[in-house]
Design an enzyme around this catalytic site. Structure first.
Site, PDB file in Angstrom:
ATOM      1  N   GLY A  21       0.747  -1.166  -0.027  1.00  8.49           N
ATOM      2  CA  GLY A  21       0.015   0.007   0.003  1.00  8.49           C
ATOM      3  C   GLY A  21       0.795   1.277   0.016  1.00  8.49           C
ATOM      4  N   ARG A  25       7.486   1.750   0.808  1.00  8.71           N
ATOM      5  CA  ARG A  25       7.727   0.239   0.787  1.00  8.71           C
ATOM      6  C   ARG A  25       8.178  -0.112  -0.319  1.00  8.71           C
ATOM      7  NH1 ARG A  25       3.229  -2.220   2.872  1.00  8.71           N
ATOM      8  NH2 ARG A  25       3.417  -0.977   4.814  1.00  8.71           N
ATOM      9  N   ARG A  44       1.587  10.884  -8.907  1.00  4.59           N
ATOM     10  CA  ARG A  44       0.866  10.954  -7.616  1.00  4.59           C
ATOM     11  C   ARG A  44       1.841  10.542  -6.543  1.00  4.59           C
ATOM     12  NH1 ARG A  44      -4.760  11.783  -7.640  1.00  4.59           N
ATOM     13  NH2 ARG A  44      -5.553  12.282  -9.810  1.00  4.59           N
ATOM     14  N   ILE A  89       1.603  -6.914  -0.625  1.00  5.38           N
ATOM     15  CA  ILE A  89       2.202  -7.022   0.473  1.00  5.38           C
ATOM     16  C   ILE A  89       1.999  -5.817   1.522  1.00  5.38           C
ATOM     17  CG2 ILE A  89       3.933  -8.817  -0.062  1.00  5.38           C
ATOM     18  CD1 ILE A  89       5.735  -6.190  -1.001  1.00  5.38           C
ATOM     19  N   THR A  91      -0.188  -4.484   5.166  1.00  4.08           N
ATOM     20  CA  THR A  91      -0.170  -4.427   6.705  1.00  4.08           C
ATOM     21  C   THR A  91      -1.792  -4.692   7.164  1.00  4.08           C
ATOM     22  OG1 THR A  91      -0.267  -1.988   6.890  1.00  4.08           O
ATOM     23  CG2 THR A  91       1.776  -3.065   7.321  1.00  4.08           C
ATOM     24  N   GLU A 163     -17.036   3.300  15.024  1.00  2.33           N
ATOM     25  CA  GLU A 163     -17.414   3.182  16.477  1.00  2.33           C
ATOM     26  C   GLU A 163     -19.086   3.057  16.509  1.00  2.33           C
ATOM     27  OE1 GLU A 163     -16.184   6.802  18.559  1.00  2.33           O
ATOM     28  OE2 GLU A 163     -14.075   6.722  18.064  1.00  2.33           O
ATOM     29  N   GLU A 181      -7.807  -3.675   1.357  1.00  5.61           N
ATOM     30  CA  GLU A 181      -7.759  -3.690  -0.022  1.00  5.61           C
ATOM     31  C   GLU A 181      -7.808  -4.946  -0.385  1.00  5.61           C
ATOM     32  OE1 GLU A 181      -5.826  -0.264   1.416  1.00  5.61           O
ATOM     33  OE2 GLU A 181      -4.838  -2.415   2.029  1.00  5.61           O
ATOM     34  N   ASP A 204      -0.666  -3.806  13.942  1.00  2.00           N
ATOM     35  CA  ASP A 204      -1.309  -3.514  15.214  1.00  2.00           C
ATOM     36  C   ASP A 204      -2.233  -4.459  15.368  1.00  2.00           C
ATOM     37  OD1 ASP A 204      -4.232  -1.810  14.129  1.00  2.00           O
ATOM     38  OD2 ASP A 204      -2.749  -1.964  12.680  1.00  2.00           O
TER      39      ASP A 204
END
Length: 234
Positions: A21, A25, A44, A89, A91, A163, A181, A204
């Site tokens: 993403g 990276r 971009r 690849i 997160t 939420e 994605e 996370d």
């Protein structure tokens, strides 16, 4: 021919593309893993490079965040640049109890709250799944490299800040991790008759309040990079 989002010419992009993403990276992978990498796109700020890995041509290009963004870039790669395989690849946020920071997950399938599939006018609910050939190869490659992986269901969501959080219910249904994605990539690949696989690193664990830093996400999640590169060259 260049597209509105990609300056590459036909032939500049390999048949297999790794898609993080984060475009930084992509730059990291090109600089640390590929040989003779050439930058073919900066439009971009979405860097794209082609080089070789163990002598095999491989490209790496950022996808941006969310299904609309990867939907655009992967569509153009499949249809305008004749790419055959895309390995995301990225997160993800771990939601299952046994998933921990920096674990690697192979996305066998991707649940979604997105309306992305509406464009196909299907008389039912589409289930986006990975290429089994790529999934099997990645699993075997991880074993050969001695990298533990989890295989299972992802949640591709359109909403980052939600939420109350719906994640406990998704975890109850066996979802391992959430990201933004994979479902769109799997649908684009299916519609184009191409192959796709999502390999994600857990950055996370939102239900436990655990996280990594932006720098760690950009440069230290090398296990999934190695799995993807070795799979691309198998």
């Amino acid at each position: 021919m260049a597209t509105p989002h990609n300056a590459a010419a036909k032939g500049d992009i390999a048949k297999t593309v790794l898609m993080p993403g984060d475009p930084l990276r992509a730059k990291f992978i090109a600089e640390h893993f590929l040989e003779n990498a050439v930058c073919y796109n900066t439009v971009r700020g979405m860097y794209g490079y082609t080089g070789t890995y163990h002598g095999v041509p491989v490209s790496v290009q950022g996808s941006g965040m969310g299904m609309p963004s990867i939907g655009i870039y992967s569509y153009e790669l499949f249809h305008e640049y004749d790419v055959d395989r895309i390995l995301r690849i990225g997160t993800a946020g771990g939601v299952a109890d046994h998933i921990h920071l920096r674990d690697v997950v192979l996305g066998q399938a991707a649940c979604t709250d997105s309306n992305y599939a509406a464009q196909y006018h299907l008389a039912g609910t589409y289930a986006p799944i990975a290429s089994f050939a790529l999934l099997e190869q990645a699993y075997q490659t991880a074993g050969r490299l001695g990298i533990p992986v989890h295989v299972g269901n992802l949640l591709s969501t359109d909403v980052f800040y939600n939420e109350p959080s719906p994640l406990p219910q998704w975890a109850k249904m066996g979802v391992l991790a959430t990201e933004m994605e994979s479902a769109a990539l799997y649908m684009n690949a299916a519609a184009a008759g191409k192959e796709a696989l999502c390999i994600v690193t857990v950055s996370d664990c939102p239900l436990r309040g655990e996280s990594t830093t932006a720098e760690e996400r950009q440069t230290s999640f090398t296990d999934m990079m190695r799995i993807a590169l070795e799979t691309a060259c198998a």
